[in-house]
Design a protein around this motif. Structure first.
Motif, PDB file in Angstrom:
ATOM      1  N   ARG A  35      86.155  18.838  66.502  1.00 39.87           N
ATOM      2  CA  ARG A  35      85.969  20.291  66.563  1.00 39.87           C
ATOM      3  C   ARG A  35      85.401  20.515  67.838  1.00 39.87           C
ATOM      4  NH1 ARG A  35      81.316  18.665  63.326  1.00 39.87           N
ATOM      5  NH2 ARG A  35      79.425  19.009  64.673  1.00 39.87           N
ATOM      6  N   TRP A  92      84.545  33.257  72.440  1.00 39.17           N
ATOM      7  CA  TRP A  92      85.419  32.407  71.524  1.00 39.17           C
ATOM      8  C   TRP A  92      85.675  31.116  72.006  1.00 39.17           C
ATOM      9  CZ3 TRP A  92      86.662  34.849  67.097  1.00 39.17           C
ATOM     10  CH2 TRP A  92      87.017  36.283  66.881  1.00 39.17           C
ATOM     11  N   THR A  93      85.760  30.127  71.379  1.00 41.75           N
ATOM     12  CA  THR A  93      86.019  28.585  71.771  1.00 41.75           C
ATOM     13  C   THR A  93      87.676  28.972  71.964  1.00 41.75           C
ATOM     14  OG1 THR A  93      86.769  28.057  69.402  1.00 41.75           O
ATOM     15  CG2 THR A  93      84.530  27.531  70.248  1.00 41.75           C
ATOM     16  N   ALA A 148      90.069  28.536  69.021  1.00 38.32           N
ATOM     17  CA  ALA A 148      90.019  29.586  67.937  1.00 38.32           C
ATOM     18  C   ALA A 148      90.971  30.765  68.769  1.00 38.32           C
ATOM     19  CB  ALA A 148      88.636  30.021  67.785  1.00 38.32           C
ATOM     20  N   ASN A 195      94.588  29.694  68.226  1.00 42.91           N
ATOM     21  CA  ASN A 195      94.997  30.012  66.978  1.00 42.91           C
ATOM     22  C   ASN A 195      95.481  31.281  66.929  1.00 42.91           C
ATOM     23  OD1 ASN A 195      94.714  30.763  64.093  1.00 42.91           O
ATOM     24  ND2 ASN A 195      94.019  28.838  63.848  1.00 42.91           N
ATOM     25  N   PHE A 196      94.417  32.343  67.299  1.00 40.62           N
ATOM     26  CA  PHE A 196      94.803  33.870  67.048  1.00 40.62           C
ATOM     27  C   PHE A 196      95.947  34.075  67.656  1.00 40.62           C
ATOM     28  CE2 PHE A 196      90.171  34.206  66.601  1.00 40.62           C
ATOM     29  CZ  PHE A 196      90.430  34.512  65.062  1.00 40.62           C
ATOM     30  N   VAL A 197      96.424  33.799  69.111  1.00 44.38           N
ATOM     31  CA  VAL A 197      97.417  34.046  69.949  1.00 44.38           C
ATOM     32  C   VAL A 197      98.441  33.330  69.295  1.00 44.38           C
ATOM     33  CG1 VAL A 197      98.511  33.873  72.270  1.00 44.38           C
ATOM     34  CG2 VAL A 197      96.176  34.605  71.893  1.00 44.38           C
ATOM     35  N   LEU A 245      99.418  31.561  66.434  1.00 44.31           N
ATOM     36  CA  LEU A 245      99.651  31.576  64.904  1.00 44.31           C
ATOM     37  C   LEU A 245      99.437  32.892  64.436  1.00 44.31           C
ATOM     38  CD1 LEU A 245      98.438  28.009  63.832  1.00 44.31           C
ATOM     39  CD2 LEU A 245     100.533  28.605  64.761  1.00 44.31           C
ATOM     40  N   PRO A 247      92.906  38.144  71.203  1.00 40.49           N
ATOM     41  CA  PRO A 247      91.472  38.265  71.365  1.00 40.49           C
ATOM     42  C   PRO A 247      90.973  38.747  72.758  1.00 40.49           C
ATOM     43  CG  PRO A 247      92.447  35.885  71.965  1.00 40.49           C
ATOM     44  CD  PRO A 247      93.539  36.779  71.867  1.00 40.49           C
TER      45      PRO A 247
END
Lengths: 503, 429
Positions: B120, B138-139, B142, B145-147, B149, B154
């Motif tokens: 992680r 944000w990490t 993460a 993932n947002f962009v 998938l 963000p």
């Protein structure tokens, strides 16, 4: 008249007052109309979620003070209240420890205060006896107070609010009070651009109580914010602390000293510091490098095998103090009906400087305030009051295996884990999203379900919760908020795509 | 109702490590069960839509999903059973697992277990960055993932703290999606990411990298308004007078990866304070018999190709273990990091008293040591030695902490080790 009673501030005290009032109807037979105004998008986002979450015994305050009285009384009310509301509480007791001879006068003072205040079960312990409670503890003499406890502070606040709501109280979130106008037998409160009329207004505005009282025409209140910073430690250390361990406080300390506090969720807190902050922003919850370094040093002194990765988060909370920085110390709580002073025939009751032990005292304060309300609106107890909140205390993962199996049969989503660190199930996230107060921020979900509170700090579950809110609750990117302020996201990457298609 | 499932081998985690371990175990004649917490297999590779995966293994530049796809296809070909959407709640030292999924909590008893849970990201909390706690921090993973998938942006004006590979990849990704990436700040005097990523993700897009610089304050009560950065001295303390404010609405953190080992800890497995992963022998077995570890749960890799290779070794060893064929006897020699080396994997090598039997599944006919150097250098030398005697020496035009170094020992070289019996040491200069 919109409301019989309007409470300003949905912290633990405001919510406890709303819940206590909701046990009653008007003596003339009508329902008691209760409203609560909160400037934030949820209850419990201020000091009530930013503290040590300790239920104090009542040894810290001088006999005869209001603080001492409501502390001891509130402590005694907590078990029944938490059982009714399904709030986690653990009576783990506390050792106030004298490390050297010089601490002894302070320790005896605490004991004498406790005795005068009626704190039950106190015992002075030598080191050997203390070690039967906390192996390896240092110190020459300790004061054991078995009624000291740890609790979920935001859990209690949310539960009080939800139970008040279930009994008819109405909550207006995102409603910051900007004006209070005195009329004949009525007060008109402007909040969030709307006007609310009420026969009695209760100012439980915490850090802003002096500003709210000033709006109502009371000029004599003044609050200074005193920040306390904390670290949250990884659950790996759960079980290290068997009890609460506090140093003996000095006479002019604004807090109770930096110490380790276990939480009901299994983390340990290091803190709080005590530093007055500038006037401009009482809600500046920043973490400062100097204090963070102090807290880390103190943590390493008390728990030598702490690793950097054990410090999973820092947070801070601000105490509403009635004493200026140069004076420090602790002034007594002020809870009074000042209707006459401000020249209204309606009721205006204010609560000033409710810092520690405000959480412990909240049920007792609520009872006191309800008696004050009765001078304006005669009350009678309802026979249809719903005292119990549905569900179970704490997290699903903490339930015995058999009970978990049974619950999964009633809802398969209890089997699906969304927050990996805290093992929070999809069902719990769903219940948090669908909370009766209608609060929909990420913090609302966090405080209700514990998701995002673990060691990965939401790295794993935040995208999953976001996906759930979008796919099952129709959230658009601009609908996501951490708390208040600006949205979390800046729209979609590509128009015409929903997201999640690749999976 | 509670069900108890008996299995030869359970592989926990369906990312690149778990996939390769399960496939290798099956090919070695074992019947593995793969448990994956997500809806799909592939792990973090699913959000790595850039290319560069598989250069070593397949001689092709694949995207993350393509690389995972090759293993998933093989897994399906071999008909390996998979439990998806399933979380392992607990693991005991005697290899009992409690697993939870929609509608069910069940117990599994396994003869062998491979831990392949990955890692992680380190968060702000573990860095102790002072300041406010606004939204917009944000990490990097993460954000990825947002962009990639979830089709969610963000941020628009981005700063990146840490030059880990995910941060570098995200600098390019955010730029390609129209965001302005102000800069990447790295505490260390060298980059933590691969040199090729520095080139392809920062240099090619004109994104500045400030080494020896860190974020000392996060500003913004609601949304992030900016970060205060400062240069650091040799002891990584901010230097007075070098502070400056950089406005941004988003801060991505790429400051290290932590192997996921909560289950390992619970099972009584000893962890290395340096890697955060289990201490394992040359069969990838932990100190708890029958429990193996590989991939980023063991130590953080820089190339997935190497994860696959290591996981195959773990899978084969676990299969041998489940079949009762893992050689018990032999000489255990500790391997220690010497000067210039941060850690060496494995922690100890079990050298069979005799060369491996033909039907033994764990054939220690060769051994690969993986290690990381402590600081970058040019024209460096890595050495394996015992009691002052150099056993093997290799030259490297460039050594860098971001790039794992591999040293392969042949059967003949291992034979030599059998006679030594002293702790082995890997050093670099």
């Amino acid at each position: 008249m919109d409301y019989d009673v309007l409470v300003i501030g949905a912290g633990v005290v405001g919510c406890a007052i709303a819940r206590e009032l909701s046990r009653h109807r008007r003596a003339d037979g009508g329902p008691l109309k209760i409203g609560v105004l909160e400037k934030e998008p949820d209850v419990s986002l201020g000091t009530s979620s930013r503290n040590s979450a300790v239920v104090h015994s009542g040894i810290n305050y001088a006999p005869g003070t209001l603080r001492a009285k409501v502390n001891v009384r509130g402590n005694a009310m907590m078990d029944e209240l938490c059982a009714q509301l399904k709030v986690p509480i653990k009576r783990i007791g506390k050792l106030t420890v004298a490390l050297t001879e010089s601490d002894l006068p302070g320790l005896h003072k605490q004991r004498n205060q406790g005795e005068a205040n009626g704190v039950p079960g106190m015992e002075l312990m030598d080191n050997a006896k203390m070690r039967t409670i906390q192996p390896g503890i240092e110190g020459i003499l300790g004061l054991w107070t078995p009624t000291s406890a740890i609790i979920s502070s935001f859990g209690l606040t949310i539960a009080l609010a939800e139970n008040a709501l279930a009994n008819g109280a109405r909550f207006h979130l995102n409603s910051e009070v900007t004006a209070i106008d005195r009329g004949e037998g009525t007060l008109t409160v402007t909040a969030g651009g709307k006007k609310f009329t009420a026969r009695v207004v209760i100012n439980a505005a915490g850090l802003h109580c002096d500003e709210v009282s000033a709006m109502a025409g009371f000029a004599g209140a003044k609050i200074w914010a005193c920040r306390g910073e904390y670290y949250v430690l990884d659950k790996r250390l759960d079980g290290t602390l068997k009890t609460l361990i506090y140093p003996v406080p000095g006479p002019n300390d604004p807090g109770l000293g930096i110490h380790l506090t276990p939480t009901v969720d299994g983390n340990i807190l290091i803190g709080p510091s005590a530093a007055y902050i500038p006037e401009e922003n009482r809600e500046d919850y920043r973490a400062t490098s100097a204090i963070m370094a102090d807290l880390r040093r103190e943590g390493l002194r008390l728990l030598p095998d702490l690793a950097a990765s054990d410090f999973i988060r820092s947070f801070s909370g601000n105490r509403p103090k009635q004493t200026p920085p140069e004076k420090g110390g602790n002034a007594d709580f002020i809870i009074e009906d000042v209707s006459a002073e401000i020249g209204t025939s309606a009721g205006f009751i204010h609560l000033l400087g409710i810092e520690s032990p405000g959480l412990t005292s909240s049920p007792a304060i609520a009872g006191m305030v309800r008696e004050m309300v009765e001078k304006h609106v005669p009350l009678a107890e309802r026979d249809d009051f719903i005292a119990e909140r549905p569900g179970f205390a704490g997290s699903f993962s903490e339930l015995p295996k058999e009970q978990r199996m049974d619950l999964i049969k009633t809802d398969p989503e209890y089997g699906e884990i969304v927050c990996r660190c805290e093992q929070i199930t999809k069902k719990e996230i769903r219940q948090a999203i669908e909370n009766p107060l209608g609060a929909r921020t990420m913090a609302s979900i966090k405080y209700r379900a514990r998701a995002q509170m673990g060691r990965c700090q939401g790295g794993f579950c935040t995208p999953r919760i976001v996906r759930m809110l979008r796919d099952e609750y129709g959230f658009r990117p601009e609908d996501f908020f951490v708390r208040g302020g600006a949205p979390m996201f800046f729209g979609n990457v590509r128009d015409g795509l929903k997201g999640g298609e690749a999976l | 109702m509670s069900t108890v499932i008996e299995r030869d081998l359970v592989v926990i985690g369906g990312g690149p490590a778990g996939l390769a371990a399960a496939i290798a175990a099956k090919e070695a004649g074992c019947e593995p069960l793969l448990i994956e917490r997500d809806r799909v297999l592939g792990g973090i590779l699913n959000q790595c839509i850039h290319d560069g995966f598989g250069l070593h293994r397949f001689g092709e530049a694949l995207s993350g999903p393509e690389y995972a796809g090759r293993f998933i296809a093989r897994l399906e070909e071999l008909d390996i059973p998979v439990m998806r959407n399933t979380i392992v709640l607990s693991l005991s030292g005697d290899r009992r697992l409690l697993v939870s999924r929609l509608g069910e909590i069940s117990e599994i008893r396994a003869k062998a277990v491979v831990l392949a849970m990955g890692c992680r990201e380190r968060t702000r909390g573990a860095l102790s960055i002072p300041g406010h706690r606004p939204s917009g921090v944000w990490t990097a993973g993460a954000a990825q993932n947002f962009v990639n998938l979830e089709n969610i942006m963000p941020g628009r004006n981005v700063c990146i703290l840490g030059s880990g590979d995910i941060g570098l990849i995200m600098a390019r990704r955010m730029t390609l999606e129209g965001a302005k990436v102000e800069a990447v700040f790295e505490l260390l005097p060298w980059s933590s990411g691969l040199p090729r990523n520095i080139r392809q993700c920062l240099v090619d897009y004109g994104i500045p990298l400030f080494l020896g610089t860190t974020v000392v304050d996060i500003v913004g009560m609601g949304r992030l308004e900016g970060v205060r950065v400062a240069e650091v001295d040799g002891e990584r303390r901010p230097v007075a007078g070098t502070e400056r404010f950089v406005p941004c609405d988003t801060l991505l953190l790429s400051v290290g990866l932590i192997p996921e080992n909560e289950l390992a800890r619970e099972a009584g497995i000893s962890l290395s304070p340096v890697t955060g992963g289990p201490l394992v022998d040359s069969d990838c077995m932990t100190n708890v018999p029958g429990i193996f570890s590989c991939g980023n749960a063991l130590h953080v890799h820089d190339l997935v190709d190497n994860v696959s290779e290591e996981a195959e070794r773990a899978g084969r060893s676990a299969a041998a273990c489940a079949a009762g064929k893992l050689s018990a006897g032999g000489t255990a020699a500790a391997i220690r990091p010497g000067a210039g080396v941060r850690y060496v994997m494995p922690d100890r090598v079990v050298i069979p008293d005799a060369p491996a039997e033909k039907d033994s599944l764990n054939s220690l006919n060769s051994l690969t040591l993986a290690f990381r150097v402590a600081a970058p250098s040019r024209d460096g030398v890595t050495r394996l030695s015992a009691g002052g005697k150099v056993l093997k020496e290799e030259k490297h035009p460039r050594l860098h902490p971001a790039e794992m170094v591999w040293m392969k020992l042949s059967g003949a070289e291992l034979g030599e080790l059998r006679t030594i019996g002293k702790p082995l040491e890997v050093s670099a200069s």
